[in-house]
Design a protein around this motif. Structure first.
Motif, mmCIF file in Angstrom:
data_model
loop_
_atom_site.group_PDB
_atom_site.id
_atom_site.type_symbol
_atom_site.label_atom_id
_atom_site.label_comp_id
_atom_site.label_asym_id
_atom_site.label_seq_id
_atom_site.Cartn_x
_atom_site.Cartn_y
_atom_site.Cartn_z
ATOM 1 N N ALA A 1 17.183 -14.829 32.818
ATOM 2 C CA ALA A 1 17.837 -15.951 33.509
ATOM 3 C C ALA A 1 16.787 -16.844 34.047
ATOM 4 O O ALA A 1 16.927 -18.232 33.955
ATOM 5 C CB ALA A 1 18.950 -15.466 34.601
ATOM 6 N N LEU A 2 15.737 -16.341 34.762
ATOM 7 C CA LEU A 2 14.812 -17.256 35.251
ATOM 8 C C LEU A 2 13.978 -17.794 34.344
ATOM 9 O O LEU A 2 13.780 -19.070 34.478
ATOM 10 C CB LEU A 2 13.862 -16.391 36.281
ATOM 11 N N THR B 1 3.913 -19.790 43.487
ATOM 12 C CA THR B 1 4.373 -20.164 44.665
ATOM 13 C C THR B 1 5.451 -19.205 45.278
ATOM 14 O O THR B 1 5.384 -18.607 46.091
ATOM 15 C CB THR B 1 4.847 -21.657 44.697
ATOM 16 N N VAL B 2 6.791 -19.285 44.319
ATOM 17 C CA VAL B 2 7.872 -18.477 44.777
ATOM 18 C C VAL B 2 7.571 -16.894 44.527
ATOM 19 O O VAL B 2 8.009 -16.425 45.536
ATOM 20 C CB VAL B 2 9.107 -18.977 43.744
ATOM 21 N N TYR B 3 6.926 -16.605 43.786
ATOM 22 C CA TYR B 3 6.809 -15.121 43.421
ATOM 23 C C TYR B 3 5.749 -14.605 44.627
ATOM 24 O O TYR B 3 6.287 -13.759 44.915
ATOM 25 C CB TYR B 3 5.888 -14.878 41.950
ATOM 26 N N PRO B 4 4.701 -15.051 44.861
ATOM 27 C CA PRO B 4 4.190 -14.491 46.253
ATOM 28 C C PRO B 4 5.005 -14.632 47.446
ATOM 29 O O PRO B 4 4.813 -13.550 48.237
ATOM 30 C CB PRO B 4 2.862 -15.490 46.364
ATOM 31 N N TRP B 5 5.858 -15.388 47.490
ATOM 32 C CA TRP B 5 6.814 -15.326 48.667
ATOM 33 C C TRP B 5 7.979 -14.584 48.633
ATOM 34 O O TRP B 5 8.379 -13.984 49.568
ATOM 35 C CB TRP B 5 7.149 -16.967 48.991
ATOM 36 N N ALA B 6 8.215 -14.140 47.348
ATOM 37 C CA ALA B 6 9.351 -13.414 47.252
ATOM 38 C C ALA B 6 8.898 -12.216 46.068
ATOM 39 O O ALA B 6 9.468 -12.359 44.989
ATOM 40 C CB ALA B 6 10.876 -14.355 46.611
ATOM 41 N N PRO B 7 8.289 -11.249 46.657
ATOM 42 C CA PRO B 7 7.810 -10.195 45.602
ATOM 43 C C PRO B 7 9.166 -9.439 44.952
ATOM 44 O O PRO B 7 8.894 -8.936 43.922
ATOM 45 C CB PRO B 7 6.797 -9.254 46.400
ATOM 46 N N ARG B 8 10.083 -9.332 45.822
ATOM 47 C CA ARG B 8 11.123 -8.628 45.181
ATOM 48 C C ARG B 8 11.873 -9.200 43.848
ATOM 49 O O ARG B 8 12.248 -8.586 42.982
ATOM 50 C CB ARG B 8 12.382 -8.615 46.292
ATOM 51 N N LEU B 9 11.707 -10.690 43.694
ATOM 52 C CA LEU B 9 12.050 -11.497 42.882
ATOM 53 C C LEU B 9 11.045 -11.178 41.742
ATOM 54 O O LEU B 9 11.754 -11.132 40.419
ATOM 55 C CB LEU B 9 12.187 -13.159 43.169
ATOM 56 N N ALA B 10 9.906 -11.110 41.884
ATOM 57 C CA ALA B 10 8.814 -10.865 40.937
ATOM 58 C C ALA B 10 9.187 -9.452 40.283
ATOM 59 O O ALA B 10 9.212 -9.343 39.280
ATOM 60 C CB ALA B 10 7.456 -10.932 41.461
ATOM 61 N N VAL B 11 9.428 -8.378 41.054
ATOM 62 C CA VAL B 11 9.863 -7.193 40.570
ATOM 63 C C VAL B 11 10.712 -7.029 39.714
ATOM 64 O O VAL B 11 11.147 -6.437 38.576
ATOM 65 C CB VAL B 11 9.939 -6.087 41.620
ATOM 66 N N ALA B 12 12.110 -7.782 40.147
ATOM 67 C CA ALA B 12 13.348 -7.814 39.697
ATOM 68 C C ALA B 12 13.319 -8.540 38.183
ATOM 69 O O ALA B 12 14.017 -8.143 37.350
ATOM 70 C CB ALA B 12 14.232 -8.446 40.486
ATOM 71 N N SER B 13 12.400 -9.453 38.172
ATOM 72 C CA SER B 13 12.375 -10.325 37.143
ATOM 73 C C SER B 13 11.305 -9.843 36.229
ATOM 74 O O SER B 13 11.247 -10.318 34.961
ATOM 75 C CB SER B 13 11.905 -11.799 37.418
ATOM 76 N N GLY B 14 10.472 -8.810 36.265
ATOM 77 C CA GLY B 14 9.525 -8.321 35.319
ATOM 78 C C GLY B 14 9.896 -8.086 33.973
ATOM 79 O O GLY B 14 9.150 -8.500 32.942
ATOM 80 N N ALA B 15 11.051 -7.109 33.865
ATOM 81 C CA ALA B 15 11.572 -6.689 32.591
ATOM 82 C C ALA B 15 11.930 -7.894 31.669
ATOM 83 O O ALA B 15 11.513 -7.779 30.204
ATOM 84 C CB ALA B 15 12.622 -5.641 32.638
ATOM 85 N N GLY B 16 12.702 -8.830 32.184
ATOM 86 C CA GLY B 16 13.065 -9.726 31.445
ATOM 87 C C GLY B 16 12.064 -10.785 31.052
ATOM 88 O O GLY B 16 12.021 -11.302 29.834
ATOM 89 N N VAL B 17 11.196 -10.997 31.976
ATOM 90 C CA VAL B 17 9.939 -11.895 31.746
ATOM 91 C C VAL B 17 9.074 -11.407 30.610
ATOM 92 O O VAL B 17 8.799 -11.795 29.737
ATOM 93 C CB VAL B 17 8.941 -12.200 33.002
ATOM 94 N N ASN B 18 8.959 -10.110 30.727
ATOM 95 C CA ASN B 18 8.053 -9.552 29.656
ATOM 96 C C ASN B 18 8.834 -9.351 28.300
ATOM 97 O O ASN B 18 8.043 -9.784 27.189
ATOM 98 C CB ASN B 18 7.690 -7.924 29.882
ATOM 99 N N PHE B 19 9.984 -9.356 28.185
ATOM 100 C CA PHE B 19 10.780 -9.337 26.811
ATOM 101 C C PHE B 19 10.722 -10.896 26.338
ATOM 102 O O PHE B 19 10.615 -11.223 25.152
ATOM 103 C CB PHE B 19 12.254 -9.123 27.279
ATOM 104 N N SER B 20 10.786 -11.943 27.300
ATOM 105 C CA SER B 20 10.825 -13.171 26.999
ATOM 106 C C SER B 20 9.448 -13.703 26.133
ATOM 107 O O SER B 20 9.515 -14.124 25.257
ATOM 108 C CB SER B 20 10.797 -14.413 28.005
ATOM 109 N N LYS B 21 8.322 -13.253 26.889
ATOM 110 C CA LYS B 21 6.950 -13.806 26.311
ATOM 111 C C LYS B 21 6.571 -12.633 25.095
ATOM 112 O O LYS B 21 5.679 -13.054 24.685
ATOM 113 C CB LYS B 21 5.865 -13.503 27.389
ATOM 114 N N GLN B 22 7.065 -11.766 24.654
ATOM 115 C CA GLN B 22 6.990 -10.878 23.711
ATOM 116 C C GLN B 22 7.992 -10.941 22.533
ATOM 117 O O GLN B 22 7.790 -11.457 21.381
ATOM 118 C CB GLN B 22 6.735 -9.582 23.944
ATOM 119 N N ASN B 23 8.885 -10.592 22.793
ATOM 120 C CA ASN B 23 9.992 -10.192 21.762
ATOM 121 C C ASN B 23 10.794 -11.810 21.297
ATOM 122 O O ASN B 23 10.817 -12.132 20.365
ATOM 123 C CB ASN B 23 11.372 -9.578 22.060
#
Length: 368
Positions: free
Chosen positions: A26-27, A65-87
């Motif tokens: 989504a992000l 900017t947002v990621y360092p301030w909201a580490p939970r967002l970075a953790v929650a988004s990790g799987a989807g971000v990796n899928f986007s930049k690879q698959n």
């Protein structure tokens, strides 16, 4: 009597995996959509800023900017971000073939194909030689910068990343060099055209200069922006020459993969980092998918409306991949890379201008 049918474990696992990826998808999708919308602004189009470039910039802004301030967002988004930049990246490269046809080769002739091939090979070879032996860059960084300069900018960098297995910051540095010097080319090449009218270094008038533009400028959007400033004849031949150059992406990836697999120094590194068996060839199968889609599009079996819609989907997929890459890139890592990647890109830019002009002059003469 009520019988409760339990979902199969595989179905539950798939649903759980998708749920984990959803925030990151989504992000990445939101950033991609914003980049695509901005890419439709006339001023940005005229200056060669494509949706892909804007998507990675937006991703880097949020990622730093947002990621360092909201580490939970970075953790929650990790799987989807990796899928986007690879698959999603691989799928996007495959569907990119819908922008090309085999018939494009006929419009530039054997000379145009030979020019593209010579510029591609010489630029990538210079990147590897100068980048590693003179500037002391990591070979992966030099290869990515070379691929971006030699073929089709950010799309080539992203396509080469699964083969080279580079880090996110290395990919971003390579993309940044494409943006810097490709944008500079937009303003420089119209001035070079005026000089060529007096010097006649590149034959063929506007059409010949268009092939020069298409064979030496990094991004497709940058080629269009520069060639339009010269004239419609130059724009037409520039786009065709650029599309032929893009078609060389697939054989380039296959040859690069074979070279890496047979290089003894890199093979040891690949084995240590990725647990590959010795001598195993990491075939970029998506490159064959790219060729298959080009061939299918060349048959003109698909309705124009289907091609148009699928191309828009492809742009969205590639933009999501670029946004995800930006999210995974940290400014500190780019700063750590120093000025050497930019210097390598500058040297390659100079070669594309001067060496590319010489190749565009002599190849048509040699081939008659």
């Amino acid at each position: 009597m009520t019988i409760n049918v339990l979902p199969e474990p595989r179905t539950l696992a798939s649903a759980s995996a998708f749920a984990r990826m959803l925030p990151g998808l989504a992000l990445s999708g939101a950033l991609a959509a914003t980049g695509i919308a901005l890419g439709r602004i006339a001023w940005l189009q005229d200056h060669g800023f494509s949706a892909l470039t804007l998507a990675i910039v937006l991703g880097m802004i949020v990622g730093n900017t947002v990621y360092p301030w909201a580490p939970r967002l970075a953790v929650a988004s990790g799987a989807g971000v990796n899928f986007s930049k690879q698959n999603l990246l691989r799928l996007g490269v495959v569907l990119y073939g819908l922008r090309l046809t085999v018939q494009d080769i006929d419009h530039v002739g054997i000379a145009g194909v030979a020019i593209d091939a010579m510029i591609l090979g010489s630029t990538f070879a210079l990147a590897c030689l100068i980048g590693t032996r003179w500037l002391g860059l990591e070979r992966k960084t030099a290869m990515l910068i070379g691929a971006g300069s030699a073929i089709c900018g950010a799309a080539a960098v992203m396509a080469a990343e699964p083969v080279v297995k580079a880090r996110a910051e290395q990919v971003t540095v390579a993309v940044a060099t494409v943006v810097v010097f490709g944008t500079l080319a937009i303003f420089l090449y119209p001035a070079l055209f005026e000089l060529n009218r007096h010097w006649a270094l590149i034959p063929g008038g506007a059409n010949g200069f268009g092939i020069y533009v298409g064979s030496t400028i990094h991004e497709v959007a940058q080629v269009v922006a520069a060639a339009r400033s010269v004239g419609p004849d130059a724009a037409n031949s520039a786009v065709i020459a650029k599309m032929v150059r893009v078609m060389m992406l697939a054989p380039f990836l296959v040859m690069l993969s074979a070279w890496l697999a047979r290089d003894s120094t890199l093979q040891a590194l690949v084995e240590a980092e990725h647990a590959h068996a010795k001598g195993q060839l990491a075939v970029p199968w998506f490159a064959f998918g790219f060729v298959a889609v080009v061939l299918l599009n060349s048959l003109q079996w698909l309705p124009a409306s289907v091609v148009a819609v699928t191309t828009e989907i492809d742009t969205a997929l590639l933009a999501m991949a670029m946004a995800a890459l930006g999210l995974a890139t940290h400014i500190g890592a780019i700063r750590k890379a120093g000025a050497k990647p930019l210097l390598l890109a500058l040297i390659l830019f100079g070669w594309l201008i001067v060496g590319g002009a010489l190749i565009n002059r002599w190849v048509p003469a040699l081939l008659g």
